[in-house]
Design a protein around this motif. Structure first.
Motif, PDB file in Angstrom:
ATOM      1  N   THR A   1       0.826  -1.216   0.000  1.00 39.23           N
ATOM      2  CA  THR A   1       0.000   0.000   0.000  1.00 39.23           C
ATOM      3  C   THR A   1       0.853   1.256   0.000  1.00 39.23           C
ATOM      4  O   THR A   1       0.362   2.351  -0.249  1.00 39.23           O
ATOM      5  N   GLY A   2       2.140   1.099   0.332  1.00 39.76           N
ATOM      6  CA  GLY A   2       3.025   2.252   0.466  1.00 39.76           C
ATOM      7  C   GLY A   2       2.863   2.963   1.788  1.00 39.76           C
ATOM      8  O   GLY A   2       3.518   3.970   2.043  1.00 39.76           O
ATOM      9  N   ASN A   3       1.986   2.440   2.646  1.00 44.77           N
ATOM     10  CA  ASN A   3       1.708   3.077   3.936  1.00 44.77           C
ATOM     11  C   ASN A   3       2.243   2.295   5.131  1.00 44.77           C
ATOM     12  O   ASN A   3       1.963   2.652   6.266  1.00 44.77           O
ATOM     13  N   HIS A   4       2.983   1.231   4.895  1.00 49.23           N
ATOM     14  CA  HIS A   4       3.498   0.415   5.989  1.00 49.23           C
ATOM     15  C   HIS A   4       4.693   1.100   6.652  1.00 49.23           C
ATOM     16  O   HIS A   4       5.551   1.655   5.959  1.00 49.23           O
ATOM     17  N   PRO A   5       4.787   1.065   7.976  1.00 50.59           N
ATOM     18  CA  PRO A   5       5.959   1.626   8.661  1.00 50.59           C
ATOM     19  C   PRO A   5       7.227   0.844   8.299  1.00 50.59           C
ATOM     20  O   PRO A   5       7.213  -0.389   8.259  1.00 50.59           O
ATOM     21  N   HIS A   6       8.280   1.565   8.022  1.00 51.62           N
ATOM     22  CA  HIS A   6       9.547   0.955   7.609  1.00 51.62           C
ATOM     23  C   HIS A   6      10.285   0.371   8.809  1.00 51.62           C
ATOM     24  O   HIS A   6      10.223   0.895   9.917  1.00 51.62           O
ATOM     25  N   PHE A   7      11.002  -0.711   8.545  1.00 53.68           N
ATOM     26  CA  PHE A   7      11.931  -1.284   9.509  1.00 53.68           C
ATOM     27  C   PHE A   7      13.317  -1.021   8.926  1.00 53.68           C
ATOM     28  O   PHE A   7      13.829  -1.799   8.126  1.00 53.68           O
ATOM     29  N   GLY A   8      13.873   0.127   9.234  1.00 55.95           N
ATOM     30  CA  GLY A   8      15.151   0.533   8.641  1.00 55.95           C
ATOM     31  C   GLY A   8      14.947   1.320   7.370  1.00 55.95           C
ATOM     32  O   GLY A   8      13.814   1.568   6.925  1.00 55.95           O
TER      33      GLY A   8
ATOM     34  N   ASN B   1      17.682   0.100   1.205  1.00 56.61           N
ATOM     35  CA  ASN B   1      19.061  -0.225   0.844  1.00 56.61           C
ATOM     36  C   ASN B   1      19.141  -0.254  -0.673  1.00 56.61           C
ATOM     37  O   ASN B   1      18.682  -1.210  -1.301  1.00 56.61           O
ATOM     38  N   ASP B   2      19.709   0.810  -1.274  1.00 57.19           N
ATOM     39  CA  ASP B   2      19.740   0.889  -2.730  1.00 57.19           C
ATOM     40  C   ASP B   2      20.719  -0.105  -3.344  1.00 57.19           C
ATOM     41  O   ASP B   2      20.530  -0.527  -4.480  1.00 57.19           O
ATOM     42  N   THR B   3      21.742  -0.530  -2.622  1.00 57.67           N
ATOM     43  CA  THR B   3      22.680  -1.528  -3.141  1.00 57.67           C
ATOM     44  C   THR B   3      21.971  -2.864  -3.343  1.00 57.67           C
ATOM     45  O   THR B   3      22.175  -3.537  -4.346  1.00 57.67           O
ATOM     46  N   ARG B   4      21.116  -3.223  -2.401  1.00 60.51           N
ATOM     47  CA  ARG B   4      20.376  -4.489  -2.486  1.00 60.51           C
ATOM     48  C   ARG B   4      18.965  -4.313  -3.042  1.00 60.51           C
ATOM     49  O   ARG B   4      18.259  -5.307  -3.212  1.00 60.51           O
ATOM     50  N   ASP B   5      18.552  -3.075  -3.307  1.00 63.74           N
ATOM     51  CA  ASP B   5      17.193  -2.783  -3.764  1.00 63.74           C
ATOM     52  C   ASP B   5      16.175  -3.460  -2.857  1.00 63.74           C
ATOM     53  O   ASP B   5      15.340  -4.260  -3.295  1.00 63.74           O
ATOM     54  N   ILE B   6      16.232  -3.105  -1.566  1.00 60.64           N
ATOM     55  CA  ILE B   6      15.333  -3.756  -0.610  1.00 60.64           C
ATOM     56  C   ILE B   6      14.925  -2.788   0.492  1.00 60.64           C
ATOM     57  O   ILE B   6      15.733  -1.968   0.940  1.00 60.64           O
ATOM     58  N   LEU B   7      13.663  -2.874   0.860  1.00 61.48           N
ATOM     59  CA  LEU B   7      13.122  -2.113   1.974  1.00 61.48           C
ATOM     60  C   LEU B   7      12.333  -3.089   2.836  1.00 61.48           C
ATOM     61  O   LEU B   7      11.537  -3.887   2.315  1.00 61.48           O
ATOM     62  N   PHE B   8      12.558  -3.047   4.133  1.00 65.75           N
ATOM     63  CA  PHE B   8      11.826  -3.897   5.058  1.00 65.75           C
ATOM     64  C   PHE B   8      10.750  -3.085   5.766  1.00 65.75           C
ATOM     65  O   PHE B   8      10.923  -1.902   6.034  1.00 65.75           O
TER      66      PHE B   8
END
Length: 163
Positions: A91-98, A101-108
């Motif tokens: 949804t794009g509205n979830h709170p981020h955990f950290g 990371n553009d090197t790994r292309d990952i968001l938790f």
């Protein structure tokens, strides 16, 4: 998200070209003999498409945070073992955990803030997690299990018009 079988069948005609092409090329390789780590696939720019061979033991869902990618889709194929996979629409509205990371292309994301759907992943099937799908994989199904998996990272450009 797209789920299907790695072998060509009547449904595979509807898969995006790059998915069919990757599956066709992977079906020509002895995947059981490939070493762990990153590999390139003939015919593709290694910055836009590559795959990794992983081995691990499954773990409880509580050990993981939901993840999402901006620029790549994950095409995951279990080579041996089974696991649970969890997913949800981002949804794009979830709170981020950290931070991203553009090197790994990952968001938790924070685990307790995403309503996840659970599925039982089996060898011979593939699971394509597109950038709009939050996911967790490697999850225990009843008992810890050894898994060998192949994950293809496919840049959005190669899936343009089908995402």
């Amino acid at each position: 998200m797209l789920v299907g079988n790695v072998k060509k069948n009547s449904i595979s005609e509807s898969y995006p070209f790059v998915v069919n092409d990757v599956l066709s090329k992977l079906n020509e390789i002895d995947l059981s003999s490939l070493p762990l780590g990153r590999h390139e696939l003939d015919g593709y720019d290694s910055k836009k498409l590559w795959f990794v061979i992983l081995e691990y033991h499954t773990s409880p869902l509580s050990d993981f945070h939901p993840e999402v990618h901006k620029y790549h889709s994950d095409l995951q194929i279990l080579l041996s073992g089974t696991e649970l996979m969890a997913w949800s629409i981002d949804t794009g509205n979830h709170p981020h955990f950290g931070d991203y990371n553009d090197t790994r292309d990952i968001l938790f994301y924070e685990s307790d803030c995403v309503n996840l759907n659970i599925m039982n992943a089996m060898p011979g099937d593939f699971y394509l997690f597109t950038p709009n799908v939050v996911h967790i994989t490697n999850v225990i199904n009843k008992e810890p299990e050894f898994v060998r998996k192949l994950v293809v990272k496919i840049h959005n450009d190669l899936l343009a018009g089908v995402l």
